[in-house]
Design a protein around this motif. Sequence first.
Motif, PDB file in Angstrom:
ATOM      1  N   HIS A   1       0.819  -1.006   0.021  1.00 60.45           N
ATOM      2  CA  HIS A   1      -0.013  -0.104  -0.006  1.00 60.45           C
ATOM      3  C   HIS A   1       0.989   1.262   0.214  1.00 60.45           C
ATOM      4  N   TYR A   2       0.481   2.268  -0.672  1.00 63.44           N
ATOM      5  CA  TYR A   2       1.143   3.735  -0.589  1.00 63.44           C
ATOM      6  C   TYR A   2       0.276   4.567  -0.160  1.00 63.44           C
ATOM      7  N   ALA A   3       1.006   5.522   0.607  1.00 59.94           N
ATOM      8  CA  ALA A   3       0.207   6.727   1.165  1.00 59.94           C
ATOM      9  C   ALA A   3       0.200   8.017   0.129  1.00 59.94           C
ATOM     10  N   SER A   4      -0.984   8.366  -0.155  1.00 63.55           N
ATOM     11  CA  SER A   4      -1.108   9.354  -1.054  1.00 63.55           C
ATOM     12  C   SER A   4      -1.318  10.670  -0.217  1.00 63.55           C
ATOM     13  N   ASP A   5      -2.038  10.525   0.835  1.00 66.40           N
ATOM     14  CA  ASP A   5      -2.301  11.703   1.706  1.00 66.40           C
ATOM     15  C   ASP A   5      -2.733  11.168   3.235  1.00 66.40           C
ATOM     16  N   ALA A   6      -2.723  12.116   4.184  1.00 68.07           N
ATOM     17  CA  ALA A   6      -3.034  11.632   5.613  1.00 68.07           C
ATOM     18  C   ALA A   6      -3.455  12.874   6.137  1.00 68.07           C
ATOM     19  N   SER A   7      -4.363  13.034   6.989  1.00 73.25           N
ATOM     20  CA  SER A   7      -4.811  13.798   7.988  1.00 73.25           C
ATOM     21  C   SER A   7      -4.711  13.335   9.260  1.00 73.25           C
ATOM     22  N   THR A   8      -4.119  14.036  10.182  1.00 70.54           N
ATOM     23  CA  THR A   8      -3.972  13.523  11.796  1.00 70.54           C
ATOM     24  C   THR A   8      -5.443  13.705  12.205  1.00 70.54           C
ATOM     25  N   LEU A   9      -5.763  12.925  13.086  1.00 77.39           N
ATOM     26  CA  LEU A   9      -6.974  12.880  14.042  1.00 77.39           C
ATOM     27  C   LEU A   9      -6.553  13.072  15.400  1.00 77.39           C
ATOM     28  N   ASP A  10      -5.748  12.459  15.696  1.00 75.41           N
ATOM     29  CA  ASP A  10      -5.123  12.472  17.035  1.00 75.41           C
ATOM     30  C   ASP A  10      -3.392  12.008  17.443  1.00 75.41           C
ATOM     31  N   LEU A  11      -2.764  12.680  17.838  1.00 72.86           N
ATOM     32  CA  LEU A  11      -1.461  12.612  18.107  1.00 72.86           C
ATOM     33  C   LEU A  11      -1.061  12.171  19.620  1.00 72.86           C
ATOM     34  N   PHE A  12      -2.068  12.120  20.278  1.00 72.19           N
ATOM     35  CA  PHE A  12      -1.936  11.643  21.784  1.00 72.19           C
ATOM     36  C   PHE A  12      -1.061  12.496  22.514  1.00 72.19           C
ATOM     37  N   PRO A  13      -1.234  13.937  22.561  1.00 74.70           N
ATOM     38  CA  PRO A  13       0.064  14.824  22.965  1.00 74.70           C
ATOM     39  C   PRO A  13       0.444  14.570  24.334  1.00 74.70           C
ATOM     40  N   GLY A  14      -0.372  13.832  25.527  1.00 77.75           N
ATOM     41  CA  GLY A  14      -0.118  13.672  26.520  1.00 77.75           C
ATOM     42  C   GLY A  14       0.979  12.559  26.907  1.00 77.75           C
ATOM     43  N   LEU A  15       1.233  11.903  25.579  1.00 77.97           N
ATOM     44  CA  LEU A  15       2.453  10.702  25.604  1.00 77.97           C
ATOM     45  C   LEU A  15       3.416  11.560  25.384  1.00 77.97           C
TER      46      LEU A  15
END
Length: 176
Positions: A71-85
């Motif tokens: 599979h190849y990534a064409s695009d992505a949008s972040t939903l959660d980066l879990f900043p507390g981690l």
Amino acid sequence: MAGTPYAVDRGVVLRETETKETDKILTLLTWEAGKIGVIARGARRKNCKFAAAAQPLAYAEWTLYQRKDWHYASDASTLDLFPGLRGDLTALALGCYMAELTEAVCPEDVPAPELLRHLLNGLYALSTLRKPPALVKPAFELRLLCLAGYEPLADACALCGKEDPAEPVLDTVQGV
């Protein structure tokens, strides 16, 4: 995913491997496709539109296309980066451990929404709810084992047969 040129799916980055000069190979656990390998070309460039989504433990919506076995990534949008981690080394290490365990029990290319949901809940408990890692770790491990089919028999004592023994003990070797 194989029948359409592009597919959109949400998933967590379980692992990243740097390859070539600017590329990454990601292991994603997604809702629709399960655990898959994704080539993210240019993900290590500063101006890459999905660089944030291509980091470990990031939960994102991915636009993917498939060519042969990859599979190849064409695009992505972040939903959660879990900043507390990211601000707590112990929580980050536990989050990475949970991702590694999940990857180990999850089969390739088989949807496993219950495993993804469990991982997301564990990451959320550490990052947002700020639950103590000493509580999250054993709860995550036990539930993951149950989801993977290694649930211990705990409905009655294996030695005496009583449903409510006076001094219950879990024998992890025997699974009872």
